[in-house]
Design a protein around this motif. Sequence first.
Motif, mmCIF file in Angstrom:
data_model
loop_
_atom_site.group_PDB
_atom_site.id
_atom_site.type_symbol
_atom_site.label_atom_id
_atom_site.label_comp_id
_atom_site.label_asym_id
_atom_site.label_seq_id
_atom_site.Cartn_x
_atom_site.Cartn_y
_atom_site.Cartn_z
ATOM 1 N N ALA A 1 3.579 -2.984 6.798
ATOM 2 C CA ALA A 1 4.551 -2.578 7.811
ATOM 3 C C ALA A 1 4.941 -3.804 8.625
ATOM 4 N N SER A 2 6.235 -3.915 8.921
ATOM 5 C CA SER A 2 6.757 -4.991 9.769
ATOM 6 C C SER A 2 7.635 -4.352 10.836
ATOM 7 N N THR A 3 7.433 -4.719 12.091
ATOM 8 C CA THR A 3 8.209 -4.150 13.179
ATOM 9 C C THR A 3 9.197 -5.182 13.705
ATOM 10 N N CYS A 4 10.217 -4.695 14.414
ATOM 11 C CA CYS A 4 11.226 -5.593 14.969
ATOM 12 C C CYS A 4 10.677 -6.411 16.133
ATOM 13 N N ASP A 5 9.457 -6.139 16.574
ATOM 14 C CA ASP A 5 8.810 -6.976 17.588
ATOM 15 C C ASP A 5 8.185 -8.224 16.975
ATOM 16 N N GLY A 6 8.214 -8.314 15.652
ATOM 17 C CA GLY A 6 7.618 -9.461 14.972
ATOM 18 C C GLY A 6 6.213 -9.229 14.487
ATOM 19 N N ASP A 7 5.682 -8.030 14.655
ATOM 20 C CA ASP A 7 4.333 -7.725 14.171
ATOM 21 C C ASP A 7 4.387 -7.394 12.685
ATOM 22 N N ARG A 8 3.545 -8.041 11.914
ATOM 23 C CA ARG A 8 3.471 -7.768 10.477
ATOM 24 C C ARG A 8 2.030 -7.453 10.111
ATOM 25 N N TYR A 9 1.869 -6.357 9.407
ATOM 26 C CA TYR A 9 0.544 -5.926 8.967
ATOM 27 C C TYR A 9 0.419 -6.280 7.490
ATOM 28 N N ALA A 10 -0.205 -7.429 7.222
ATOM 29 C CA ALA A 10 -0.252 -7.989 5.874
ATOM 30 C C ALA A 10 -1.103 -7.128 4.952
ATOM 31 N N GLY A 11 -0.683 -7.045 3.697
ATOM 32 C CA GLY A 11 -1.406 -6.247 2.722
ATOM 33 C C GLY A 11 -2.010 -7.055 1.597
ATOM 34 N N ARG A 12 -2.075 -8.398 1.740
ATOM 35 C CA ARG A 12 -2.579 -9.222 0.644
ATOM 36 C C ARG A 12 -4.033 -8.890 0.307
ATOM 37 N N ARG A 13 -4.856 -8.782 1.346
ATOM 38 C CA ARG A 13 -6.267 -8.474 1.096
ATOM 39 C C ARG A 13 -6.404 -7.092 0.472
ATOM 40 N N LEU A 14 -5.632 -6.136 0.993
ATOM 41 C CA LEU A 14 -5.687 -4.790 0.436
ATOM 42 C C LEU A 14 -5.181 -4.775 -0.999
ATOM 43 N N ASN A 15 -4.123 -5.524 -1.296
ATOM 44 C CA ASN A 15 -3.596 -5.564 -2.651
ATOM 45 C C ASN A 15 -4.616 -6.151 -3.625
ATOM 46 N N ARG A 16 -5.398 -7.122 -3.155
ATOM 47 C CA ARG A 16 -6.469 -7.646 -4.020
ATOM 48 C C ARG A 16 -7.495 -6.558 -4.329
ATOM 49 N N HIS A 17 -7.850 -5.791 -3.296
ATOM 50 C CA HIS A 17 -8.780 -4.665 -3.523
ATOM 51 C C HIS A 17 -8.184 -3.680 -4.519
ATOM 52 N N ARG A 18 -6.893 -3.395 -4.379
ATOM 53 C CA ARG A 18 -6.269 -2.418 -5.269
ATOM 54 C C ARG A 18 -6.225 -2.928 -6.703
ATOM 55 N N ALA A 19 -5.978 -4.231 -6.880
ATOM 56 C CA ALA A 19 -5.988 -4.811 -8.224
ATOM 57 C C ALA A 19 -7.387 -4.712 -8.842
ATOM 58 N N GLN A 20 -8.419 -4.972 -8.038
ATOM 59 C CA GLN A 20 -9.786 -4.835 -8.526
ATOM 60 C C GLN A 20 -10.100 -3.379 -8.864
ATOM 61 N N ASP A 21 -9.583 -2.458 -8.027
ATOM 62 C CA ASP A 21 -9.806 -1.038 -8.291
ATOM 63 C C ASP A 21 -9.175 -0.621 -9.621
ATOM 64 N N ARG A 22 -7.952 -1.084 -9.872
ATOM 65 C CA ARG A 22 -7.278 -0.731 -11.126
ATOM 66 C C ARG A 22 -8.025 -1.299 -12.328
ATOM 67 N N LYS A 23 -8.524 -2.530 -12.182
ATOM 68 C CA LYS A 23 -9.259 -3.154 -13.280
ATOM 69 C C LYS A 23 -10.540 -2.382 -13.591
ATOM 70 N N LEU A 24 -11.270 -2.007 -12.527
ATOM 71 C CA LEU A 24 -12.502 -1.246 -12.730
ATOM 72 C C LEU A 24 -12.194 0.139 -13.303
ATOM 73 N N ARG A 25 -11.131 0.781 -12.810
ATOM 74 C CA ARG A 25 -10.775 2.108 -13.306
ATOM 75 C C ARG A 25 -10.443 2.070 -14.793
ATOM 76 N N THR A 26 -9.684 1.045 -15.196
ATOM 77 C CA THR A 26 -9.340 0.900 -16.613
ATOM 78 C C THR A 26 -10.595 0.693 -17.470
ATOM 79 N N LYS A 27 -11.500 -0.122 -16.976
ATOM 80 C CA LYS A 27 -12.735 -0.391 -17.706
ATOM 81 C C LYS A 27 -13.564 0.878 -17.878
ATOM 82 N N LEU A 28 -13.678 1.673 -16.804
ATOM 83 C CA LEU A 28 -14.473 2.901 -16.869
ATOM 84 C C LEU A 28 -13.810 3.944 -17.766
#
Length: 390
Positions: A202-229
């Motif tokens: 989420a990015s607001t017009c006040d200039g606040d940005r809630y970055a998702g890079r760390r979360l996206n890394r978790h999600r990529a790891q989750d998808r990899k583990l899910r595929t393996k299982l």
Amino acid sequence: MKLVVRVKLLPTPVQAAAFEATLRACNEAATWVSATGFEEQSTANRALRDRCYATVKERWGLGAQAAQHSIKKTADAYTALRANLKAGNYGHPGGKRYERTAGKPVAFRKDAAQPYDDRMLSWQHEARTVSIWSTAGRLKGVAFTGQAEQLAVVAARRHGESDLIRQNGTWYLLATCEIAEAELNSYPVGFLGVDLGIVNIASTCDGDRYAGRRLNRHRAQDRKLRTKLQKKGTKSAKRRAMRHAGKEKRRARDINHKISKRIVAAAQRTGRGIALEDLGGIRERVRLRKPQRVTLHSWSFHQLGAFIGYKAKRCGVPVVYVNPAYTSQECSKCHHTERGNRPSRAVFTCRVCGFVEHADLNSSHNIAARGWWMWVRGAESQAPALMLIA
């Protein structure tokens, strides 16, 4: 406004076995009612009750209230299914997914939630116990626990039905509570535009940005583990996949709660409303390559928007949903719209006036401006009527 509070039950092994048998019986009955209504092309509550009530009571040994709730649950499921089909959430008519969904009766999992009304469930808040109906008889003294403030809300504001459900081996009651709404701020000084994305959640017009890079890394790891299982396919792999899926959902919900709380607090503090993009049907509208589709479809934009909506309603902050078309290509200064204004994902450069800005921040300014014009025209959006708090 209605909120749903999740109350954790602490049953004994005997009580837990009775709960399990109760859910199994109620959901088997609901699945049979669903198949009967689908075959006869009659899924209205009254028609299903006239056709199935006596059989459900006799075959599955359900009480009168439990039988009626199982039948009504089936009718409500078909109502929701028709609404989703009409909204295009299962693709277009004639498509494989649409035909596959519409061409078979609704089925219920053996541990799907079962509604309870006040005839089947009573609360003893001082003792922190409930008395609840089951197929094994009335179970008294079933202990429950939870955060003190949430239990206080249940004691003071509970209204209507509660649902019995088991999630990851733990039993819960989902109690519906009626919460008083704050007075709506009818004269906001402006709108806080919120741009929802993937790299920046989420990015607001006040200039606040809630970055998702760390979360996206978790999600990529989750998808990899899910595929393996899934490839492994053993019982233990399936159990681990189910546990991990629950952890993934809880992480996303927790992040969405935190982001929505900060956004609503910022709008309330400054006397503004909140403008969001109307992202309904985005999965059908957007055409992306397969790796990009996985990333887009795995994030719950709707959940974040819904959290913002209900939290704003509790605080009296107005919320509007705007047309998302070209918000990323329009210049927030001169309003020139062109695809070439986006030389890269993160950069916005206007080809006419030369304005340069972070792309998400520029989009949030456009969303804020559109929100203000919608408010001026009287197009207030409604926040969701029912949300879950854990």
